[in-house]
Design an enzyme around this catalytic site. Structure first.
Site, short mmCIF file in Angstrom:
data_model
loop_
_atom_site.label_atom_id
_atom_site.label_comp_id
_atom_site.label_asym_id
_atom_site.label_seq_id
_atom_site.Cartn_x
_atom_site.Cartn_y
_atom_site.Cartn_z
N LYS A 2 1.06 -1.03 0.01
CA LYS A 2 -0.29 0.01 -0.32
C LYS A 2 0.93 1.43 0.78
O LYS A 2 1.75 0.70 -0.08
CB LYS A 2 -1.22 0.23 1.22
CG LYS A 2 0.08 0.33 2.52
CD LYS A 2 -1.08 -0.43 3.54
CE LYS A 2 -0.36 -0.13 4.88
NZ LYS A 2 -1.29 0.49 6.48
N ARG A 10 -10.81 0.17 14.87
CA ARG A 10 -10.40 0.72 13.82
C ARG A 10 -11.06 0.38 12.04
O ARG A 10 -12.11 0.93 12.01
CB ARG A 10 -8.77 0.69 13.59
CG ARG A 10 -8.61 1.57 12.49
CD ARG A 10 -6.96 1.75 12.63
NE ARG A 10 -6.43 0.64 11.69
CZ ARG A 10 -5.30 0.91 11.44
NH1 ARG A 10 -4.69 1.87 11.11
NH2 ARG A 10 -4.96 -0.47 10.83
N TYR A 21 16.39 30.58 7.41
CA TYR A 21 15.31 31.58 7.69
C TYR A 21 15.25 31.69 9.75
O TYR A 21 15.72 30.50 10.34
CB TYR A 21 14.01 30.77 7.84
CG TYR A 21 13.94 30.96 7.01
CD1 TYR A 21 13.33 31.95 6.43
CD2 TYR A 21 13.37 30.10 5.61
CE1 TYR A 21 12.79 32.56 4.86
CE2 TYR A 21 13.05 29.52 4.09
CZ TYR A 21 13.39 31.50 4.31
OH TYR A 21 12.64 31.34 2.34
N MET A 27 11.25 24.61 2.51
CA MET A 27 11.12 24.53 1.38
C MET A 27 11.54 23.17 0.23
O MET A 27 11.23 22.26 0.39
CB MET A 27 9.85 25.24 1.03
CG MET A 27 9.32 24.48 -0.24
SD MET A 27 8.58 25.31 -1.20
CE MET A 27 7.26 26.04 0.04
#
EC number: 5.1.1.1
Length: 349
Positions: free
Chosen positions: A35, A130, A244, A292
């Site tokens: 998955k 679940r 930053y 980023m």
């Protein structure tokens, strides 16, 4: 080139599958969980490698994932869908020969009405709360559900990564109470359950994270290396900040490498001023913020700055990096960004 390279060792994944398969009896089948695009590593190529190793039953989260795996593998292997038969899934289940793990009375009804005679399995709730039919629901529908001929009865362990947790025995007892005497193949264990021992194995296991080199399978072969290109190198003087918000300031004249990867590529921001990268075997600290697209690394102690630095590899596994980030190895693997160039081959020493 400013693109990082993610190297994925398919032979190591296959070796990990074989090692987990050998932990169970010969009459216990070992499946494979692929998955989330095989935990971010490429379901088509991973499923092919596992099929060559001997896997014949694959598990995915959704029917869309199942269709992708079927396209890759062709007919033959069974592809089981954890989310069952959701509204709108009928055509995919039929057209791609998928086996939904039905987890509610509504799903049972939907499947029998839409695809009577199509293979299915049943998911039972043994205490995780679940997915799956609860014991009372199962008691009410077991008669006609079993008469329809399910391929598998399954449940999922909540605490198998902690072998001493009492929940493991509680769930084993609950699962046996619901399934003993049915004559249907059963599955309770993923990687952690395999390691708990034979009582948890039943007729099928379905390892996931252990295939990809993760805990709790400590003997797993490493599967990934993530090499990040150095874009620029600069000398930073005492008292000068980096990155930053000026969160890191040089305490001595430092050589700082700016490296092409950031939180857009799956590196958590919590790694800021905490993570370690490697130049071969030599550790190099990440300094300042993860941004980023970029991180900055102190390479002052290196005799020569390399073209790339590794953040994942033999010296730092996804679990190691996850410990630093305050998360789990699953999240590190499944977050690996699309910008990485993926290369399939052996990991260099």
């Amino acid at each position: 080139m400013a693109t990082a390279t993610l190297t994925i060792d398919l032979d190591a994944i296959a070796a990990n599958w074989r090692a987990l398969d050998q932990m169970t009896a010969s009459d216990c089948q070992t499946g494979a969980v692929v998955k989330a695009d095989s935990y971010g590593l490429g379901a088509a190529k991973v499923a092919h490698a596992l099929a060559r190793a001997g896997a014949r039953r694959f598990f995915v989260a959704t029917c869309e994932e199942g269709a992708d795996v079927r396209r890759a593998l062709g007919s033959g292997p069974q592809i089981c869908v954890f989310s069952g038969h959701m509204e709108g899934d009928t055509a995919l289940i039929r057209d791609f020969d998928l086996t939904p793990m039905l987890n509610s009375i509504d799903q049972l009804t939907r499947h029998f009405e839409a695809l009577g005679g199509q293979p299915f399995g049943l998911q039972l709730d043994s205490g995780m709360n679940r997915l799956g039919l609860e014991p009372g629901e199962w008691e009410a529908v077991a008669g006609f559900a079993l008469e329809a001929g399910p391929e598998l009865l399954m449940s999922h362990l909540a605490c198998s990564d902690d072998p001493d947790h009492p929940m493991n025995a509680e769930q084993l007892g609950a699962f046996r109470a619901m399934t003993d005497g049915t004559g249907v193949p059963r599955s309770l264990s993923a990687t952690g359950g395999i390691l708990l021992g034979p009582a948890w194995h039943f007729e099928l296991t379905r390892p996931g994270i252990g295939l990809y080199g993760g805990r709790p399978f400590e003997e797993a072969r490493p599967v990934v290396r993530l090499s990040l290109p150095v874009i620029q190198v600069r000398e930073v003087e005492i008292g000068e900040p980096v990155g930053y918000s000026n969160t890191w300031t040089a305490e001595h004249t430092s050589t700082i490498a700016t490296v092409a990867a950031g939180y857009a590529d799956g590196l958590p921001r919590t790694l800021s001023s905490r993570a370690t990268l490697y130049a071969g075997r030599v550790p190099c600290p990440l300094v300042g913020r993860v941004s980023m697209d970029l991180i900055t690394v102190d390479v002052s102690h290196l005799p020569e700055v390399p073209e790339t630095l590794d953040i994942l590899g033999p010296h730092q596994t996804p679990d190691d990096l996850a410990d630093t980030a305050g998360t789990i190895g699953y999240e590190i693997l499944t977050s690996l960004g699309r910008r990485y160039q993926r290369r399939y081959g052996a990991l260099a020493a």
